[in-house]
Write a protein that holds these residues in place. Structure first.
Motif, short mmCIF file in Angstrom:
data_model
loop_
_atom_site.label_atom_id
_atom_site.label_comp_id
_atom_site.label_asym_id
_atom_site.label_seq_id
_atom_site.Cartn_x
_atom_site.Cartn_y
_atom_site.Cartn_z
N LEU A 245 60.27 -18.71 20.81
CA LEU A 245 61.06 -17.49 20.84
C LEU A 245 60.36 -16.38 21.61
CD1 LEU A 245 63.55 -15.89 19.97
CD2 LEU A 245 62.35 -15.32 17.84
N TYR A 246 59.05 -16.22 21.37
CA TYR A 246 58.32 -15.12 22.00
C TYR A 246 57.65 -15.55 23.31
CZ TYR A 246 59.16 -12.09 18.03
OH TYR A 246 59.77 -11.32 17.09
N PHE A 247 56.85 -16.61 23.25
CA PHE A 247 56.14 -17.03 24.45
C PHE A 247 57.06 -17.68 25.47
CE2 PHE A 247 52.46 -17.29 21.35
CZ PHE A 247 51.94 -16.07 21.74
N VAL B 73 63.91 -12.39 33.41
CA VAL B 73 64.09 -11.23 32.53
C VAL B 73 65.57 -11.00 32.21
CG1 VAL B 73 63.75 -8.74 32.33
CG2 VAL B 73 61.99 -10.14 33.40
N LEU B 74 66.43 -11.13 33.21
CA LEU B 74 67.86 -10.92 32.99
C LEU B 74 68.42 -11.93 32.00
CD1 LEU B 74 70.44 -9.40 33.69
CD2 LEU B 74 70.76 -10.95 35.64
N ALA B 75 67.96 -13.17 32.09
CA ALA B 75 68.43 -14.20 31.16
C ALA B 75 67.99 -13.89 29.74
CB ALA B 75 67.89 -15.56 31.59
N VAL B 76 66.77 -13.38 29.59
CA VAL B 76 66.27 -13.00 28.27
C VAL B 76 67.10 -11.86 27.69
CG1 VAL B 76 64.30 -12.10 26.98
CG2 VAL B 76 63.93 -13.78 28.79
N ALA B 77 67.34 -10.84 28.51
CA ALA B 77 68.10 -9.68 28.05
C ALA B 77 69.54 -10.06 27.71
CB ALA B 77 68.08 -8.59 29.11
N THR B 78 70.16 -10.90 28.53
CA THR B 78 71.54 -11.31 28.30
C THR B 78 71.67 -12.10 27.01
OG1 THR B 78 71.94 -11.40 30.69
CG2 THR B 78 73.50 -12.56 29.28
N ALA B 79 70.67 -12.92 26.71
CA ALA B 79 70.71 -13.73 25.49
C ALA B 79 70.41 -12.91 24.24
CB ALA B 79 69.72 -14.89 25.60
N GLY B 80 69.91 -11.69 24.42
CA GLY B 80 69.58 -10.85 23.28
C GLY B 80 68.27 -11.21 22.62
N PRO C 172 64.02 -11.20 22.15
CA PRO C 172 63.04 -10.11 22.24
C PRO C 172 62.55 -9.90 23.67
CG PRO C 172 62.56 -11.53 20.38
CD PRO C 172 63.63 -12.22 21.15
N LEU C 173 62.67 -8.68 24.18
CA LEU C 173 62.27 -8.37 25.55
C LEU C 173 60.85 -7.82 25.54
CD1 LEU C 173 63.58 -8.58 28.33
CD2 LEU C 173 64.22 -6.17 28.14
#
Length: 211
Positions: free
Chosen positions: A35-37, A44-51, A53-54
Motif C-alpha cells: 500500500l505504501y511502498f 503519481v497520477l495513478a496513485v492520486a486517482t485511486a485515492g 496515500p500520496l
C-alpha cells in the motif's frame, strides 16, 4: 589488459550487480508494504486517482527511470551526430537511432501515453508498447553484429532480459520479481550501456587537426 579496458569491465560488472540489487531490493520493499511502498513504483497520477496515500516518494522509481531514458537518449543522439558528421555513419546511426528509441521510451513513461492519452483515444496499451518494442527490435537486428561487440554488450543483453521479465510479469503476473523493479534494473543497464558505448566511440574518433 589496457587500463581503459579494465575500467570498462569493472564498470560492466558493477552495473550488472547494481541492476540485480535494484530488482531484488525494490521487489522486497514493495512486498513488505504494497500500500505504501508500492506507490514508489507507480505513476503519481495513478496513485492520486485511486485515492491511495500520496506519500512524498510516490512515483520516484518512474521518475528516476525517465531520467535514465533521457540520459541514454542524450548520450546516443550526441555521440551519433558527432560520428555521422565525422564520416562514421554506421556507428553514428547505431547510436543516434538507439538514442531516439530511448527518447521515445522516456517520453512514454513521462507522459504515460500508453495507459492514458492514447488509451483514451482508443489505442490499446498493447499496440503502443508493441510499436515501441518493434522499433527497438528492428534497431537491434539491424545492428546486431555491432551491438554484440565489446564488454558493454553484456549490459545490453542484461537490459533485454530485465525488460523481458518486466513485460511478462505485466501480462501474466505471479513472477518472483516485481515488474517495475525489473524495468528499473533494465533502464539501469541500458543507460550505462549507452554512455559507455558513446564514450568509447567518441574517444576513438580522430581528433581534428589544429591549424
Amino acid at each position: 589488459m589496457r587500463p581503459s579496458s579494465r575500467a570498462q569491465r569493472v564498470a560492466v560488472v558493477a552495473t550488472a550487480v547494481l541492476s540485480a540489487l535494484v530488482a531484488v531490493g525494490l521487489t522486497l520493499l514493495v512486498a513488505r508494504n504494497p500500500l505504501y511502498f508500492g506507490t514508489a513504483v507507480r505513476d503519481v497520477l495513478a496513485v492520486a486517482t485511486a485515492g491511495d496515500p500520496l506519500v512524498f516518494y510516490a512515483g520516484w522509481v518512474t521518475q528516476v527511470g525517465v531520467f535514465g531514458w533521457i540520459c541514454a537518449a542524450t548520450a546516443g543522439v550526441l555521440a551519433g551526430s558527432v560520428l555521422r558528421s565525422g564520416g562514421r555513419r554506421r556507428e553514428g546511426n547505431l547510436l543516434l537511432l538507439g538514442g531516439l528509441v530511448s527518447a521515445a521510451m522516456g517520453a512514454d513513461d513521462l507522459m504515460m501515453f500508453h495507459d492514458s492519452a492514447l488509451l483514451r483515444l482508443g489505442v490499446p496499451e498493447q499496440v503502443t508498447m508493441g510499436v515501441l518494442g518493434l522499433a527497438a527490435l528492428a534497431w537491434g537486428l539491424r545492428y546486431a553484429r555491432d551491438l554484440l561487440r565489446g564488454a558493454p554488450a553484456v549490459l545490453l543483453v542484461l537490459a533485454a532480459l530485465w525488460f523481458g521479465h518486466s513485460l511478462v510479469a505485466d501480462e501474466v503476473g505471479g513472477l518472483v520479481l516485481h515488474e517495475e523493479a525489473t524495468k528499473a534494473a533494465a533502464i539501469c543497464c541500458w543507460t550505462a550501456w549507452a554512455w559507455m558505448r558513446s564514450w568509447a566511440a567518441l574517444t576513438a574518433a580522430p581528433q581534428p587537426q589544429q591549424g
